[in-house]
Design an enzyme around this catalytic site. Structure first.
Site, short mmCIF file in Angstrom:
data_model
loop_
_atom_site.label_atom_id
_atom_site.label_comp_id
_atom_site.label_asym_id
_atom_site.label_seq_id
_atom_site.Cartn_x
_atom_site.Cartn_y
_atom_site.Cartn_z
CB SER A 167 3.07 -7.20 -0.90
OG SER A 167 2.89 -7.25 0.50
CB THR A 206 -0.93 -0.01 1.25
OG1 THR A 206 -1.70 -1.22 1.22
CG2 THR A 206 -1.85 1.18 1.27
CB CYS A 246 -16.19 -7.60 4.82
SG CYS A 246 -17.00 -8.78 3.77
N1 PLP Z 1 -2.52 -4.83 -3.89
C1 PLP Z 1 -3.11 -6.02 -3.98
C2 PLP Z 1 -3.56 -6.51 -5.33
C3 PLP Z 1 -3.33 -6.80 -2.84
O1 PLP Z 1 -3.96 -7.96 -2.94
C4 PLP Z 1 -2.89 -6.30 -1.59
C5 PLP Z 1 -3.12 -7.06 -0.34
O2 PLP Z 1 -4.23 -7.45 -0.02
C6 PLP Z 1 -2.26 -5.05 -1.54
C7 PLP Z 1 -2.08 -4.36 -2.71
C8 PLP Z 1 -1.79 -4.45 -0.25
O3 PLP Z 1 -0.64 -5.09 0.21
P1 PLP Z 1 -0.02 -4.71 1.64
O4 PLP Z 1 -0.79 -5.55 2.62
O5 PLP Z 1 1.42 -5.12 1.58
O6 PLP Z 1 -0.20 -3.26 1.83
#
Ligand code: PLP
Length: 388
Positions: A204, A76, A333
């Protein structure tokens, strides 16, 4: 995998179990080798080396150079750093570009940021998707102009596993001088991801059997970038003392993921066995996004009641949970409400159809015995829920 040996864990798109190899790589950096990588002494230099080696491992997974990576505290954050960091430079250097483009099926990490940017004056185009969850490149080509600053399109969708047309999207963006960002969180380690098409890529650790709380951003050499968090670390591109154990764990996870890419067919085989088995045991069940290429590990299935109407999948999820099987309703959710999935409704499903859908996401650790155990539960669940 996991603490509860009874759990059959099929929620690997939410997060994955830490691999034993990753834990072993991290341990020395949790106990004993604790120095700050910015410190001038030998212990600090060793920590710096460990971070560099880990970045080389992560870079290798996407065909990048270690120097192109900025380590972050999450995907994120990486997405925010990429988009805000690029737009900050564009705002200062190219006033004509006031337009940004994304899709209707992005993860909240991206779409919440786009909502914020819209409120701050950016013109935003959100590309719709078809029944299979794919945006049209014709729509994208019509939307992108010389006023477009950036296009952001995820590599693979977290709810359906649908692989997005990132190569074509990147070509269209670049043809108009716009930048291209892709959230490759679900794709990296599951399908080949080549950084060559993108200006920015988000990764990630915890989706590839690495630790939580560590992300990485690939920034193409020369791409505009203004640091979101100021400080001298990460070549002034992300301040804050490096999470050495986390970064080392991410490196080990990326190395494993590179090896495991060769075994994607095995995961796809188990996913297909699960999917076909569910469809055979649950009349009226349909796979969301089945008409296009998907990640090998993901299956999003819409369940029907006896009359072919959408079932309440939450009830099914809870009963599976009681049987020791962990699956998910797409994205977690939002607290309080049970909003239907924005991904599934963007694909044209009604709210009730979206609420009738469950996501099964497998990993390298999923076994045929686990898949068969899930399938063996289904006839009884069908009888109970559909007859009820
Ligand atoms: N983008 C996607 C497609 C994801 O599935 C996720 C996690 O659920 C994220 C971003 C966010 O990742 P992080 O938990 O490392 O912020």
């Amino acid at each position: 995998m996991g603490g509860d040996v009874m759990t059959i864990y099929l929620d690997n798109n939410a997060t994955t179990a830490l691999a034993a190899e990753v834990r072993d790589a991290m341990m020395p950096h949790l106990f004993g080798e604790f120095a700050n990588p910015s410190s001038p002494h030998s212990a600090g230099m060793a920590a710096r080396r460990a971070v560099s080696e880990a970045k080389a491992q992560i870079a290798a997974l996407i065909g990048a150079k270690p120097a192109d990576l900025v380590m972050t505290g999450s995907a994120t954050e990486a997405t925010h750093a990429a988009i805000l960091g690029a737009l900050r430079v564009i705002e200062e250097t190219d006033h004509r570009r006031d337009h940004i483009v994304t899709t209707a099926v992005e993860h909240p990490a991206t779409f919440a940021l786009f909502d914020d940017l819209r409120q701050r004056g950016w013109r935003v185009t959100v590309l719709p998707v078809n029944r299979d969850g794919l945006p049209s490149l014709v729509d994208l080509a019509a939307a992108v102009t010389e006023a477009t600053a950036l296009v952001s399109m995820m590599w693979a969708n977290n709810e359906t596993g649908v692989l997005m047309p990132v190569e074509g999207a990147s070509a269209i963006a670049h043809a108009h001088g716009a930048l291209f960002h892709s959230d490759a969180v679900q794709a990296a380690g599951r399908v080949p991801v080549d950084c060559g098409i993108a200006d920015y890529l988000t990764l990630s650790a915890h989706k590839m059997h690495g630790p939580k709380g560590v992300g990485a951003l690939y920034v193409r050499k020369g791409a505009p970038f203004h640091a979101l968090i100021q400080g001298h670390q990460e070549r002034r591109r992300r301040g804050g003392t490096e999470n050495v154990p986390g970064i080392v764990g991410f490196g080990a996870a990326a190395s494993l993921a590179s090896l495991w890419l060769d075994e994607a067919d095995l995961i796809a085989f188990l996913r297909d066995r699960l999917e076909q088995g569910i469809l055979a045991r649950w009349p009226g069940a349909v796979v969301n996004g089945a008409g296009t290429a998907r990640l090998p590990n993901t299956s999003n299935i819409r369940f029907a009641d006896g009359r072919g109407h959408p079932l309440d999948a939450e009830e099914l999820l809870m009963r599976l949970n009681r049987a020791g099987i962990a699956v998910s309703m797409g994205a977690a959710c939002s607290s309080g409400g049970n909003e239907p999935s924005h991904v599934l409704t963007a694909m044209g499903l009604s709210g009730a159809q979206a609420a009738a859908s469950l996501r099964f996401s497998l990993s390298r650790y999923t076994t045929a015995a686990e898949v068969d155990a899930v399938l063996s539960e289904l006839p009884a669940l069908h009888a109970r829920l559909v007859a009820a």
